[in-house]
Design an enzyme around this catalytic site. Structure first.
Site, mmCIF file in Angstrom:
data_model
loop_
_atom_site.group_PDB
_atom_site.id
_atom_site.type_symbol
_atom_site.label_atom_id
_atom_site.label_comp_id
_atom_site.label_asym_id
_atom_site.label_seq_id
_atom_site.Cartn_x
_atom_site.Cartn_y
_atom_site.Cartn_z
ATOM 1 N N GLU A 94 -18.473 -10.787 -47.334
ATOM 2 C CA GLU A 94 -18.046 -11.056 -46.483
ATOM 3 C C GLU A 94 -16.683 -10.381 -46.530
ATOM 4 O O GLU A 94 -15.435 -10.999 -47.096
ATOM 5 C CB GLU A 94 -18.907 -12.427 -46.313
ATOM 6 C CG GLU A 94 -20.187 -12.451 -45.765
ATOM 7 C CD GLU A 94 -21.096 -13.534 -46.778
ATOM 8 O OE1 GLU A 94 -22.161 -13.908 -46.007
ATOM 9 O OE2 GLU A 94 -19.941 -14.941 -46.444
ATOM 10 N N CYS A 148 -18.444 -13.408 -58.282
ATOM 11 C CA CYS A 148 -17.126 -13.398 -58.429
ATOM 12 C C CYS A 148 -17.809 -14.186 -60.064
ATOM 13 O O CYS A 148 -18.610 -15.039 -60.286
ATOM 14 C CB CYS A 148 -16.325 -14.781 -57.702
ATOM 15 S SG CYS A 148 -15.020 -15.310 -58.529
ATOM 16 N N HIS A 255 -6.839 -27.637 -57.848
ATOM 17 C CA HIS A 255 -7.965 -28.064 -57.521
ATOM 18 C C HIS A 255 -8.506 -29.994 -58.998
ATOM 19 O O HIS A 255 -9.167 -30.298 -59.090
ATOM 20 C CB HIS A 255 -9.469 -27.999 -57.994
ATOM 21 C CG HIS A 255 -9.444 -26.809 -57.314
ATOM 22 N ND1 HIS A 255 -9.062 -26.680 -55.749
ATOM 23 C CD2 HIS A 255 -9.679 -25.231 -57.226
ATOM 24 C CE1 HIS A 255 -9.467 -25.154 -55.042
ATOM 25 N NE2 HIS A 255 -9.120 -24.772 -56.075
ATOM 26 N N CYS A 372 -14.065 -22.523 -46.527
ATOM 27 C CA CYS A 372 -13.798 -22.370 -47.756
ATOM 28 C C CYS A 372 -15.010 -22.726 -48.367
ATOM 29 O O CYS A 372 -15.716 -23.366 -48.524
ATOM 30 C CB CYS A 372 -12.233 -23.369 -48.030
ATOM 31 S SG CYS A 372 -11.847 -22.883 -49.567
#
Length: 389
Positions: A94, A148, A255, A372
């Site tokens: 995508e 991933c 993060h 995201c």
């Protein structure tokens, strides 16, 4: 060493020069072929009308043609378009087009704080003063892998693991296709390597695609308008800085401000903990007046406490950074979720008071799962991630 020849779309002008010279073609034909592909976006050799017929036949025999096919386009209410693309082997990826109107009374919203330096908009201001209609600037978010391997707890792309790397032709091909699908009044201004996959885990193809997209004979994107985001592959961060002189804008998926929390959210931290990552950022050859973007996904009950914001401010002290706060977008494969707005505002306030440029990313395309962390391998079987202990 490469086990297979470079796909024609992945070749740089000097590689075209060498291969075509070996065939006895004139020297200028290499530039013509590269411009047909990367400036005009033409992948059908039969349409390259200024090339000799024998060369067009040779290009067709070499396999020059479409490297990905658009299967579906999902349009969000905010204008975001998510493209589902089919690769030659049947796999899917995508890419996302994020339009943003700039002009009087509008908000120039570029997803992911796109290309580090957006201080060159005098052309937009001049057009506005002259009474011209605001331009629609588009940021494209592109993928570098099918799936991933990083396994981040708040991201859908890795729910089924890594299937394969994309070739440079498939990475750059997303931009060629995205540019061809721009609508009237739109222009491609920024490219962000923030789609499916970890760009630096597929370093060779990512680096080659960067050279293709920024080559002056092709699309000629400014390196300031290309951002590579990484979860923290330390050796490859150093390599990117050395290979491109720090000119490519860098974004870090951080993060968390401590190793325990970050390792729970992002397994890569067990291999490259925060002290290694911060050392790599200090060593990155950043041009003057440029900053590294720190991406921080806020996950309810995990990393959204004001005390965590204070730890983050201390951790980043002395680094030339700006901070992009991203309230987690819901994904089917995770029981984690976004914090309340008040929690986000409190987190931002701590960082702002500490002197950081800190922005909360506006949700774009979440109604079509284009936001995201929501890009996902088609057909992936979700493995639900529970809240972290």
């Amino acid at each position: 060493m490469r086990s297979t020849p470079l796909h024609p779309v992945a070749r740089l002008p000097e590689e075209w020069s060498a291969s075509l010279a070996a065939r006895g073609e004139r020297s200028f034909t290499a530039k013509q072929v590269f411009q047909w592909i990367h400036r005009r976006g033409v992948l059908d050799p039969a349409a390259m009308t200024n090339l000799p017929a024998r060369l067009r036949e040779h290009l067709a025999a070499e396999g020059l043609g479409e490297v990905l096919t658009p299967e579906r386009v999902h349009r969000s209410e905010d204008g975001t378009r998510k493209l589902l693309l089919r690769l030659r082997d049947g796999a899917t990826i995508e890419t996302v087009l994020l339009p943003s109107v700039s002009g009087p009374g509008s908000q120039a919203q570029l997803d992911a704080d796109a290309a580090a330096a957006l201080d060159d908009d005098e052309d937009d201001d001049a057009a506005a003063e002259a009474g011209a209609a605001p331009r629609v600037r588009v940021t494209q978010c592109i993928s570098t892998q099918v799936g991933c391997a990083m396994g981040c707890g708040f991201c859908a792309s890795g729910v089924a693991g890594l299937k394969r790397h994309l070739g440079a032709e498939e990475i750059a091909g997303q931009v060629l296709l995205g540019r061809a699908m721009l609508e009237e009044g739109e222009e491609l201004r920024n490219v962000v390597y923030m789609g499916m996959g970890e760009p630096l885990h597929n370093y060779e193809a990512t680096a080659r695609s960067l050279r293709l997209l920024t080559h002056p004979e092709g699309i000629n994107l400014s390196t300031r308008r290309v951002t590579v985001s990484t979860s923290g592959l330390v050796p490859e961060i150093a390599r990117l800085g050395a290979d491109f002189g720090g000119q490519i804008a860098l974004a870090i998926s951080l993060h968390a401000a401590d190793d325990e929390t970050r390792s729970a959210l992002m397994p890569i931290n067990r291999k490259h903990p925060l002290d290694e990552l911060l050392a790599a950022l200090r060593a990155y050859p950043l041009p003057r007046r440029r900053r590294i973007t720190i991406e921080y996904t806020l996950v309810a009950g995990q990393n959204d406490d004001p005390a965590e914001a204070r730890r983050l401010a201390k951790l980043l002290r002395g680094l030339p950074v700006k901070i992009n706060l991203i309230p987690m977008n819901p994904i089917e494969a995770s029981s984690l979720g976004p914090p309340a707005q008040e929690r986000v505002a409190a987190f931002q306030e701590v960082l702002t008071q500490a002197g950081y440029s800190c922005f909360v990313r506006r949700r774009r395309g979440d109604d079509v799962s284009a936001a995201c962390g929501q890009l996902v391998l088609l057909g992936a079987k979700p493995k639900v991630r529970r809240a972290l202990g």
